[in-house]
Write a protein that holds these residues in place. Structure first.
Motif, short mmCIF file in Angstrom:
data_model
loop_
_atom_site.label_atom_id
_atom_site.label_comp_id
_atom_site.label_asym_id
_atom_site.label_seq_id
_atom_site.Cartn_x
_atom_site.Cartn_y
_atom_site.Cartn_z
N LEU A 1 0.82 -1.21 0.00
CA LEU A 1 0.00 0.00 0.00
C LEU A 1 0.85 1.26 0.00
N ASP A 2 0.48 2.20 -0.85
CA ASP A 2 1.09 3.52 -0.90
C ASP A 2 0.05 4.50 -0.37
N ILE A 3 0.36 5.15 0.76
CA ILE A 3 -0.62 6.00 1.44
C ILE A 3 -1.14 7.11 0.54
N SER A 4 -0.25 7.77 -0.19
CA SER A 4 -0.70 8.86 -1.06
C SER A 4 -1.61 8.35 -2.17
N GLN A 5 -1.34 7.14 -2.68
CA GLN A 5 -2.20 6.56 -3.71
C GLN A 5 -3.56 6.18 -3.14
N VAL A 6 -3.57 5.65 -1.91
CA VAL A 6 -4.82 5.28 -1.25
C VAL A 6 -5.70 6.52 -1.07
N LEU A 7 -5.10 7.60 -0.57
CA LEU A 7 -5.86 8.84 -0.36
C LEU A 7 -6.35 9.43 -1.67
N SER A 8 -5.52 9.37 -2.70
CA SER A 8 -5.91 9.87 -4.02
C SER A 8 -7.06 9.05 -4.59
N ASP A 9 -6.97 7.72 -4.46
CA ASP A 9 -8.04 6.85 -4.96
C ASP A 9 -9.33 7.08 -4.18
N PHE A 10 -9.23 7.29 -2.86
CA PHE A 10 -10.42 7.57 -2.06
C PHE A 10 -11.11 8.84 -2.52
N ARG A 11 -10.31 9.89 -2.78
CA ARG A 11 -10.89 11.16 -3.25
C ARG A 11 -11.56 10.98 -4.61
N THR A 12 -10.96 10.16 -5.47
CA THR A 12 -11.53 9.90 -6.80
C THR A 12 -12.85 9.15 -6.68
N LEU A 13 -12.90 8.18 -5.79
CA LEU A 13 -14.11 7.35 -5.64
C LEU A 13 -15.23 8.07 -4.90
N ASN A 14 -14.86 9.03 -4.06
CA ASN A 14 -15.84 9.76 -3.26
C ASN A 14 -15.66 11.26 -3.47
N PRO A 15 -16.12 11.78 -4.62
CA PRO A 15 -15.91 13.20 -4.92
C PRO A 15 -16.52 14.10 -3.84
N GLY A 16 -15.76 15.11 -3.47
CA GLY A 16 -16.24 16.08 -2.49
C GLY A 16 -16.05 15.66 -1.05
N PRO B 1 -10.60 12.62 2.98
CA PRO B 1 -10.34 11.42 3.79
C PRO B 1 -10.33 11.68 5.29
N LEU B 2 -9.95 12.87 5.72
CA LEU B 2 -9.91 13.16 7.15
C LEU B 2 -11.28 13.53 7.71
N ASN B 3 -12.27 13.69 6.84
CA ASN B 3 -13.59 14.15 7.28
C ASN B 3 -14.69 13.10 7.08
N ILE B 4 -14.33 11.82 7.10
CA ILE B 4 -15.38 10.81 6.95
C ILE B 4 -16.20 10.74 8.23
N GLU B 5 -17.48 10.43 8.08
CA GLU B 5 -18.40 10.45 9.21
C GLU B 5 -18.89 9.05 9.55
#
Length: 113
Positions: A81-96, A99-103
């Motif tokens: 796992l590459d942390i920056s890639q994980v965060l980038s993919d999360f932003r792509t999959l969940n527009p708007g 990652p630090l503001n998930i509820e």
């Protein structure tokens, strides 16, 4: 020589204006894929790698990285796992969604590599 430069200059200006007008009126079509895609088996291509996407409900204390690690630990891919890639993919999959503001209680899409 000046007689040639002036018409050449106006020709370039005219071509430029025509080009701008065509670009603004016709534009470039956007790729709008709206195929009915199954949420659990949604596939995303990222640099010649296929990523499976899993919809997960966030529990108390979960973070994006802890959820992705849990998903990928089941697949024995945690060490890659590459942390920056994980965060980038999360932003792509969940527009708007940051990652630090998930509820807690909400559903989000997470990459399974």
């Amino acid at each position: 020589m000046k007689k040639i430069n002036k018409p050449l200059f106006y020709t370039f200006i005219l071509l430029f204006l025509i080009s701008v007008h065509k670009d603004l009126t016709v534009g470039t079509p956007l790729n709008n894929d709206t195929d009915g895609q199954n949420e659990q088996n949604l596939k995303m291509s990222a640099e010649q790698e296929t990523i499976t996407i899993i919809k997960v409900q966030v529990q108390q204390g979960d973070t994006v990285l802890s959820i992705v690690e849990a998903i990928n630990q089941q697949r024995n891919h945690v060490n890659q796992l590459d942390i920056s890639q994980v965060l980038s993919d999360f932003r792509t999959l969940n527009p708007g969604v940051e990652p630090l503001n998930i509820e807690t209680g909400n559903y989000y899409y997470f990459p399974a590599y």
